[in-house]
Structures are given as structure tokens and as C-alpha cells.
Design an enzyme around this catalytic site. Structure first.
Site, mmCIF file in Angstrom:
data_model
loop_
_atom_site.group_PDB
_atom_site.id
_atom_site.type_symbol
_atom_site.label_atom_id
_atom_site.label_comp_id
_atom_site.label_asym_id
_atom_site.label_seq_id
_atom_site.Cartn_x
_atom_site.Cartn_y
_atom_site.Cartn_z
ATOM 1 N N ARG A 1 7.495 3.121 -5.105
ATOM 2 C CA ARG A 1 7.565 3.666 -3.749
ATOM 3 C C ARG A 1 6.231 3.469 -3.020
ATOM 4 O O ARG A 1 6.206 3.176 -1.820
ATOM 5 C CB ARG A 1 7.921 5.152 -3.802
ATOM 6 C CG ARG A 1 8.156 5.766 -2.421
ATOM 7 C CD ARG A 1 8.448 7.242 -2.525
ATOM 8 N NE ARG A 1 8.795 7.798 -1.221
ATOM 9 C CZ ARG A 1 8.782 9.089 -0.940
ATOM 10 N NH1 ARG A 1 8.448 9.965 -1.871
ATOM 11 N NH2 ARG A 1 9.120 9.523 0.256
ATOM 12 N N VAL B 1 3.479 -1.200 6.247
ATOM 13 C CA VAL B 1 2.484 -0.863 7.268
ATOM 14 C C VAL B 1 1.329 -1.855 7.180
ATOM 15 O O VAL B 1 0.556 -1.840 6.219
ATOM 16 C CB VAL B 1 1.963 0.577 7.077
ATOM 17 C CG1 VAL B 1 0.977 0.937 8.179
ATOM 18 C CG2 VAL B 1 3.123 1.562 7.067
ATOM 19 N N HIS C 1 16.465 2.794 -6.038
ATOM 20 C CA HIS C 1 16.905 4.177 -6.176
ATOM 21 C C HIS C 1 17.836 4.362 -7.372
ATOM 22 O O HIS C 1 18.464 5.413 -7.507
ATOM 23 C CB HIS C 1 17.589 4.645 -4.890
ATOM 24 C CG HIS C 1 16.636 4.894 -3.773
ATOM 25 N ND1 HIS C 1 17.043 5.125 -2.474
ATOM 26 C CD2 HIS C 1 15.274 4.934 -3.747
ATOM 27 C CE1 HIS C 1 15.967 5.302 -1.702
ATOM 28 N NE2 HIS C 1 14.897 5.184 -2.450
ATOM 29 N N THR C 2 17.899 3.382 -8.227
ATOM 30 C CA THR C 2 18.615 3.554 -9.482
ATOM 31 C C THR C 2 17.819 4.397 -10.479
ATOM 32 O O THR C 2 18.339 4.775 -11.520
ATOM 33 C CB THR C 2 18.942 2.188 -10.116
ATOM 34 O OG1 THR C 2 19.784 2.390 -11.249
ATOM 35 C CG2 THR C 2 17.693 1.455 -10.578
ATOM 36 N N PRO D 1 10.907 3.065 6.816
ATOM 37 C CA PRO D 1 12.267 3.607 6.940
ATOM 38 C C PRO D 1 12.377 4.983 6.290
ATOM 39 O O PRO D 1 11.840 5.216 5.207
ATOM 40 C CB PRO D 1 13.126 2.580 6.196
ATOM 41 C CG PRO D 1 12.315 1.321 6.206
ATOM 42 C CD PRO D 1 10.887 1.765 6.125
ATOM 43 N N ASN E 1 4.957 9.736 4.181
ATOM 44 C CA ASN E 1 4.140 9.654 2.965
ATOM 45 C C ASN E 1 3.775 11.009 2.380
ATOM 46 O O ASN E 1 3.105 11.073 1.351
ATOM 47 C CB ASN E 1 2.848 8.877 3.256
ATOM 48 C CG ASN E 1 3.096 7.401 3.496
ATOM 49 O OD1 ASN E 1 4.023 6.829 2.929
ATOM 50 N ND2 ASN E 1 2.286 6.787 4.339
ATOM 51 N N ASP F 1 -1.586 -4.392 1.696
ATOM 52 C CA ASP F 1 -3.047 -4.470 1.751
ATOM 53 C C ASP F 1 -3.754 -3.267 1.146
ATOM 54 O O ASP F 1 -4.967 -3.117 1.287
ATOM 55 C CB ASP F 1 -3.511 -4.642 3.205
ATOM 56 C CG ASP F 1 -3.098 -3.475 4.103
ATOM 57 O OD1 ASP F 1 -2.437 -2.538 3.598
ATOM 58 O OD2 ASP F 1 -3.438 -3.500 5.302
ATOM 59 N N ASP G 1 20.105 8.620 -8.955
ATOM 60 C CA ASP G 1 21.264 8.053 -9.649
ATOM 61 C C ASP G 1 21.777 9.115 -10.616
ATOM 62 O O ASP G 1 21.149 9.373 -11.646
ATOM 63 C CB ASP G 1 20.857 6.786 -10.402
ATOM 64 C CG ASP G 1 21.979 6.193 -11.245
ATOM 65 O OD1 ASP G 1 23.073 6.798 -11.305
ATOM 66 O OD2 ASP G 1 21.764 5.128 -11.850
ATOM 67 N N HIS H 1 5.905 1.551 0.551
ATOM 68 C CA HIS H 1 5.325 2.190 1.742
ATOM 69 C C HIS H 1 4.051 1.481 2.188
ATOM 70 O O HIS H 1 3.742 1.460 3.384
ATOM 71 C CB HIS H 1 5.038 3.665 1.456
ATOM 72 C CG HIS H 1 6.269 4.523 1.482
ATOM 73 N ND1 HIS H 1 6.264 5.833 1.903
ATOM 74 C CD2 HIS H 1 7.558 4.255 1.156
ATOM 75 C CE1 HIS H 1 7.500 6.339 1.837
ATOM 76 N NE2 HIS H 1 8.287 5.391 1.365
ATOM 77 N N THR I 1 22.703 7.433 -14.593
ATOM 78 C CA THR I 1 21.629 7.008 -15.518
ATOM 79 C C THR I 1 20.298 7.137 -14.776
ATOM 80 O O THR I 1 19.719 6.150 -14.324
ATOM 81 C CB THR I 1 21.839 5.561 -15.993
ATOM 82 O OG1 THR I 1 22.049 4.713 -14.834
ATOM 83 C CG2 THR I 1 23.035 5.444 -16.908
ATOM 84 N N ASP J 1 19.251 0.054 -13.646
ATOM 85 C CA ASP J 1 20.479 -0.697 -13.861
ATOM 86 C C ASP J 1 21.222 -0.813 -12.526
ATOM 87 O O ASP J 1 20.671 -0.483 -11.479
ATOM 88 C CB ASP J 1 21.348 -0.027 -14.932
ATOM 89 C CG ASP J 1 21.629 1.448 -14.639
ATOM 90 O OD1 ASP J 1 21.630 1.833 -13.439
ATOM 91 O OD2 ASP J 1 21.842 2.221 -15.587
#
Length: 328
Positions: free
Chosen positions: A64, A72, A194-195, A164, A96, A76, A246, A68, A249, A254
């Protein structure tokens, strides 16, 4: 909504973006540190594995941070900078405020500085740590492109506006991906991160009780899943309580995330809308990835490389920070 991608390829947009920002994808290479810090990935893996013993969520947190950061001003390392010396940190931006894992990034940086000081950038640490995190969760591997340098500035306003969020419409999320040269396949593949990981109740509880001020739950939620989520997040309860992204699992990388969407068990509104309110392109991608884990893994690796190529600082631009929290 998709007019940009009807006429221009994602690759062409990426070239235009990197030219405009002074970066060059061609300067990134999977072998960038082979002669200067050949054990960089091993060092990163060792630190992440140690962190994982006390925090099963660390892999999701690290990927993540990379996401993020890249949205932006490009990839960097600007997200890692603290307030001070004229810098208004991106860490204080609304998207954030729930990010975490900065201490592990600092541990990785310290470990790398002890074996190859002044060589590996903080921006590259995020890219390597993301691949390592996915691999440790039984996900795919890919050749991480390296050679980024670190910014000397942060962009708080950009962090507030360009990342987003979980409450945005699909069209808004598509536009933000398009703005950095990522197409609908990239959007769906990267959402597949997001699994694994968790989300706070505050990020989705409005779907459970008063969706769009209707006084009813989100009609796209599976009724049984809705009741499970209401137990975790009772109305007026603790908004910081956590639910698995998820439910099937939660700690394994996966393709179950996509079958969850097909069964109306996407946790975040922006997840479920890829399928339930999706365009033809996003719905088709969800179905492809649900049917074939190998196709998801291949696409995820490609999309991670695409995201990592957003406007990198290379050559003499930026610096190699000795401390990821502050400029040299």
C-alpha cells in the site's frame, strides 16, 4: 469514460508522462544493483520476514505504501518524508492517515545502509518490499525494475487529491488511474492486492447501514456477508475495528478476491463496483482473473511494473536518502 484508451495505448501515455516529468523508464533495470548491492533483495526479504512474525499484515501495508507513493509525483519515495525543513508531509493527507509500515521501511533502510551505504533508494525499497511481500504470501514473483532516486520534496495536496479512495465512484477511480497512464486491466489487477490485508470499519461501514443516504445497506452486498460485517462493525461502533479484505483466505495472495466479487463479497465499495457496476472492461477482467489464477498473477506482475514506472527520478535527479524520513 474510456475514450483515452480507445485511441492511445497505456504504454504511449506512460512515455508521455515520464517525458513530461523528466523521468525515463528505460533507465530502470532489474539488474541495477547487481554490481553495487547484489544482496539488496535478500536484505529486504530478511527484514520483511522478521516483521511478519509479529504483524501478519505487514505485506499488505508495504504494498500500500508503494501504491500511495507512486500515485503522487511518481514513485519517488516522497510519501516517506516527515514534516520539517519546509516539507509538508504526505503522511498527513487524508488517504494516508491509516497507512502503516513506515517503521519496517526504516529497518530495511538501516539494514541496507550497513551493507551498501548510499546505494539503494527509499523509492526502490518500496518496490522491492512489495514484490517480497507478495511472494511471501504465496503470490507471484516478477522482475522488479530498479534505479529510482528519492525526491527532495513532498506533495501534500497531491496526496489528498490523486490517491484513489474507498468511497469514490468507479469513474473517478478510472480517471485517477488514467491520469498516471494505467488502464482498466491495471486497475483490476492492482485492486487484486486486496486479496490480503485488512480494512477499518470506517472505510466501508456506510455500505452496511445507510448506503448513499438511503437508510438501507448497499444492495450489492451478499446478505449473509452483510450480517457478518455488521457483527464486526456495529452501527455506531469502533470505526478502527478491522475486517479481512478477503474473507476466504485473508493472509494468502491468490485469486479469491475476484471470486468474492462475483459472489457480491467485495469489502470496499470500490472493489465491488469493479464487477457489480463495472464497465465491460473491468467486469471482463474480474471474470478472467477469477477463472485463472495464473492469468491474474501474470497480469499483476505486469501492472506492478507499469505502476513502478510512473515518473521515476533517475540519473542525476533527486538523491539517495540515507534516512527515508528526511532529505540528506
Amino acid at each position: 469514460m474510456w475514450s483515452v484508451f480507445q485511441y492511445y495505448s497505456a504504454a504511449a501515455i506512460l512515455v508521455a508522462l515520464t517525458t513530461a516529468f523528466g523521468g525515463s523508464n528505460a533507465q530502470l533495470s532489474a539488474t541495477f544493483y547487481d554490481g553495487t548491492c547484489p544482496n539488496a533483495t535478500t536484505v529486504v526479504r530478511d527484514v520483511v520476514q522478521r516483521a511478519q512474525r509479529s504483524d501478519v499484515r505487514i505485506g499488505a501495508k508495504l504494498i500500500r505504501l508503494h501504491f500511495h507513493d507512486c500515485f503522487v509525483n511518481g514513485c519517488d519515495g516522497s510519501l516517506l518524508l516527515d514534516d520539517g525543513n519546509g516539507i509538508e508531509s504526505e503522511k498527513g493527507a487524508v488517504p494516508n492517515q491509516a497507512t502503516d509500515g513506515f517503521d519496517v521501511v526504516d529497518d530495511i533502510k538501516s539494514a541496507l545502509e550497513s551493507v551498501c551505504p548510499g546505494i539503494v533508494s527509499c523509492a526502490d525499497i518500496l518496490a522491492i518490499a512489495s514484490q517480497v511481500s507478495v511472494s511471501l504470501a504465496r503470490g507471484p514473483s516478477w522482475e522488479v525494475q530498479l534505479g529510482r532516486r528519492d525526491s527532495r520534496t513532498a506533495n501534500r495536496a497531491g496526496a489528498d487529491n490523486d490517491i484513489p479512495g474507498p468511497f469514490e465512484s468507479l469513474s473517478s477511480v478510472v480517471a485517477k488511474f488514467s491520469a498516471v497512464g494505467l488502464d482498466s486491466t491495471d486497475l483490476v489487477a492492482l485492486s487484486g492486492a486486496h486479496t490480503f490485508g485488512r480494512a477499518r470499519c470506517v472505510a466501508f461501514s456506510r455500505r452496511l447501514y445507510n448506503f448513499n443516504n438511503s437508510t438501507n445497506p448497499d444492495p450489492s452486498l451478499d446478505p449473509t456477508y452483510l450480517q457478518t460485517l455488521r457483527q464486526t462493525c456495529p452501527q455506531g461502533g469502533d470505526g478502527s475495528a478491522l475486517a479481512n479484505l478477503d474473507p476466504s483466505t485473508p493472509n494468502t495472495f491468490d485469486n479469491n478476491y475476484f471470486t468474492n466479487l462475483q459472489n457480491n463479497r467485495g469489502l470496499l465499495q470500490t472493489d465491488q463496483e469493479l464487477f457489480s457496476a463495472g464497465t465491460a472492461a473491468t467486469t471482463a477482467a474480474v471474470n478472467r482473473f477469477a477463472a485463472s489464477e495464473s492469468e491474474f498473477f501474470d497480469s499483476f506482475g505486469r501492472s506492478m511494473i507499469n505502476m513502478g514506472n510512473i515518473s521515476p527520478l533517475t540519473g542525476n535527479n533527486g538523491e539517495i536518502r540515507s534516512d527515508c524520513k528526511r532529505v540528506n
